[in-house]
Write an enzyme that holds these catalytic residues in place. Structure first.
Site, PDB file in Angstrom:
ATOM      1  N   GLN A   1       0.843  -1.194   0.000  1.00 57.41           N
ATOM      2  CA  GLN A   1       0.000   0.000   0.000  1.00 57.41           C
ATOM      3  C   GLN A   1       0.886   1.254   0.000  1.00 57.41           C
ATOM      4  O   GLN A   1       1.697   1.448   0.923  1.00 57.41           O
ATOM      5  CB  GLN A   1      -0.926   0.040   1.217  1.00 57.41           C
ATOM      6  CG  GLN A   1      -1.972   1.148   1.056  1.00 57.41           C
ATOM      7  CD  GLN A   1      -2.865   1.357   2.259  1.00 57.41           C
ATOM      8  OE1 GLN A   1      -2.370   1.494   3.381  1.00 57.41           O
ATOM      9  NE2 GLN A   1      -4.167   1.401   2.051  1.00 57.41           N
TER      10      GLN A   1
ATOM     11  N   TYR B   1      -5.879  11.019   4.033  1.00 56.71           N
ATOM     12  CA  TYR B   1      -4.489  11.277   3.641  1.00 56.71           C
ATOM     13  C   TYR B   1      -4.460  12.028   2.299  1.00 56.71           C
ATOM     14  O   TYR B   1      -5.502  12.445   1.790  1.00 56.71           O
ATOM     15  CB  TYR B   1      -3.693   9.966   3.643  1.00 56.71           C
ATOM     16  CG  TYR B   1      -3.692   9.344   5.023  1.00 56.71           C
ATOM     17  CD1 TYR B   1      -3.134  10.032   6.098  1.00 56.71           C
ATOM     18  CD2 TYR B   1      -4.309   8.129   5.263  1.00 56.71           C
ATOM     19  CE1 TYR B   1      -3.165   9.503   7.388  1.00 56.71           C
ATOM     20  CE2 TYR B   1      -4.339   7.583   6.552  1.00 56.71           C
ATOM     21  CZ  TYR B   1      -3.771   8.283   7.608  1.00 56.71           C
ATOM     22  OH  TYR B   1      -3.812   7.760   8.878  1.00 56.71           O
TER      23      TYR B   1
ATOM     24  N   GLY C   1      -9.645  -6.259   8.842  1.00 55.04           N
ATOM     25  CA  GLY C   1      -8.565  -5.586   9.548  1.00 55.04           C
ATOM     26  C   GLY C   1      -8.328  -6.217  10.907  1.00 55.04           C
ATOM     27  O   GLY C   1      -7.604  -7.206  11.040  1.00 55.04           O
TER      28      GLY C   1
END
Ligand SMILES: Cc1cc2nc3c(=O)[nH]c(=O)nc-3n(C[C@H](O)[C@H](O)[C@H](O)COP(=O)(O)O)c2cc1C
Length: 373
Positions: free
Chosen positions: A118, A198, A330
């Site tokens: 990522q 982000y 996750g």
């Protein structure tokens, strides 16, 4: 329809047997990759990198332990020193970092796993402590609520400075270089971190992007930078090995958008035209009708990964109902290295220890027990 996890157990079915519904355990073809199942290790920052933001050798063990996922996506990995916003996060911009990642990918491939890196630039979710006192960068100089984790502990995020147009072009180049480095490090592909407030997300959403040049204003302008980044990374990998993670409902770090459906529909349309391998949408499954994900499912023609609070039951339902092709997990995967086996067997799960999510060493990283361990 809800499919019981055990429905997917491999069986010696005859050719005339009734076709079973697809489940989390059905294999999946992602471009030219064959994934053993439809469970994805969601990218998770673990803040255990070494000096120089070199991956910790323990990372090889951590990912090998989870290599029974159909696909693993690494923790967010910065494309340049300017892209750093958290302590001990690994990079993809130095020879030492690439060598550190090579050890991870070699070990994962030996274990039969598939792993994408990522790629990340935090933009304004950072602090001058990381940048020799200089301000973090963003599309616009707007205040941000939240804290950064630096070598000095938790510190308030400061108002960033707005990027100049030529600096935007430089960051596109940084992503291209990091994509090439990920290839040299032996990854199977890359995912662009376009989620969670982000830099890519900051450009996309009008609450964070007040620019008046070609990179701000209407959605076709706000999407320009993320799409330029996607094009640069596709130049390196080809579209079938590139994914994009988006978070249409995320509201942390002062993120907002006046029309998330329009914004993310435009993005999905363009990424679909680019023939990107997958769109990975994180949006709480429990959010009900307000979710943008079903709309994006209709628009994006490639593989859709969903994420956000899924378990075996809701994950199987999403696959069986055609709402998604793959499901990313996750926290359940963080605490259960053998999550596919546990879901298949309906076995109890280890509880996740939040105190060891970020920073530290082995504890809470590579010591979650597997079944029968
Ligand atoms: C410890 C931790 C670190 C995370 N780091 C990242 C990250 O680096 N990149 C990212 O895209 N998402 C990150 N996330 C978000 C997860 O990938 C995922 O979207 C989120 O946990 C929701 O999925 P879940 O309900 O299955 O846990 C992180 C989550 C956790 C718990």
């Amino acid at each position: 329809m809800t499919v019981h996890a055990d429905a997917a157990r491999p069986s010696a079915s005859s050719p005339r047997a009734t076709p079973r519904s697809k489940t989390l355990f059905s294999p999946y073809t992602l471009g030219d990759l064959t994934l053993a199942n439809r469970m994805v290790l969601s990218p998770m920052t673990r803040s255990r990198a070494l000096a120089g933001n070199v991956p910790n050798p323990l990372a090889a063990q951590y990912y090998v332990q989870r290599a029974s996922a159909g696909l693993m996506i690494t923790e967010a990995t910065q494309v340049s020193p300017q892209g750093v916003g958290y302590i001990r996060t690994p990079g993809m911009h130095s020879a030492e970092q690439v060598a550190g990642w090579r050890a991870v990918t070699d070990a994962v491939h030996e274990a039969g796993g598939t792993i994408f890196a990522q790629l990340w630039h935090v933009g304004r979710v950072s602090h001058p402590d990381f940048h020799g006192g200089a301000l973090p960068v963003a599309p616009s100089a707007l205040p941000v609520e939240g804290e950064a984790f630096t070598q000095n502990g938790r510190v308030k995020i400061v108002t960033p400075r707005a990027l100049e147009a030529n600096e935007i072009a430089d960051i596109v180049v940084q992503f291209g270089k990091a994509a090439a480095n990920a290839k040299a490090a032996g990854f199977d592909g890359v995912e662009l971190h376009g989620a969670n407030g982000y830099l890519l997300d900051q450009f996309l959403r009008d609450g964070a992007n007040h620019r008046t040049d070609a990179y701000g204003g209407a959605i076709r302008n706000r999407a320009r930078f993320p799409l330029e980044v996607a094009a640069a990374v596709i130049d390196v990998w080809g579209p079938e090995r590139v994914g994009f993670k988006a978070s249409p409902s995320f509201s942390g770090y002062s993120m907002s958008d006046s029309n998330p459906t329009e914004t993310f529909s435009y993005l999905a349309t363009r990424l679909s035209e680019l023939k990107l391998a997958y769109l990975h949408v994180t949006e709480p499954v429990a959010a009900g009708r307000a979710r943008v994900t079903p709309t994006l499912r209709q628009i994006f023609k490639g593989t859709l990964i969903v994420n956000g609070g899924y378990d075996a039951q809701s994950g199987n339902a999403a696959i069986a109902g055609g709402e998604a092709d793959l499901v990313a997990f996750g926290v359940p995967f963080l605490a259960n290295p053998d999550l596919p086996l546990r879901y298949r067997r309906n076995a109890p799960l280890n509880a996740a220890d939040q105190a060891t999510f970020y920073a530290g060493e082995e504890k809470g990283y590579i010591d979650y027990p597997a079944l029968n361990a």
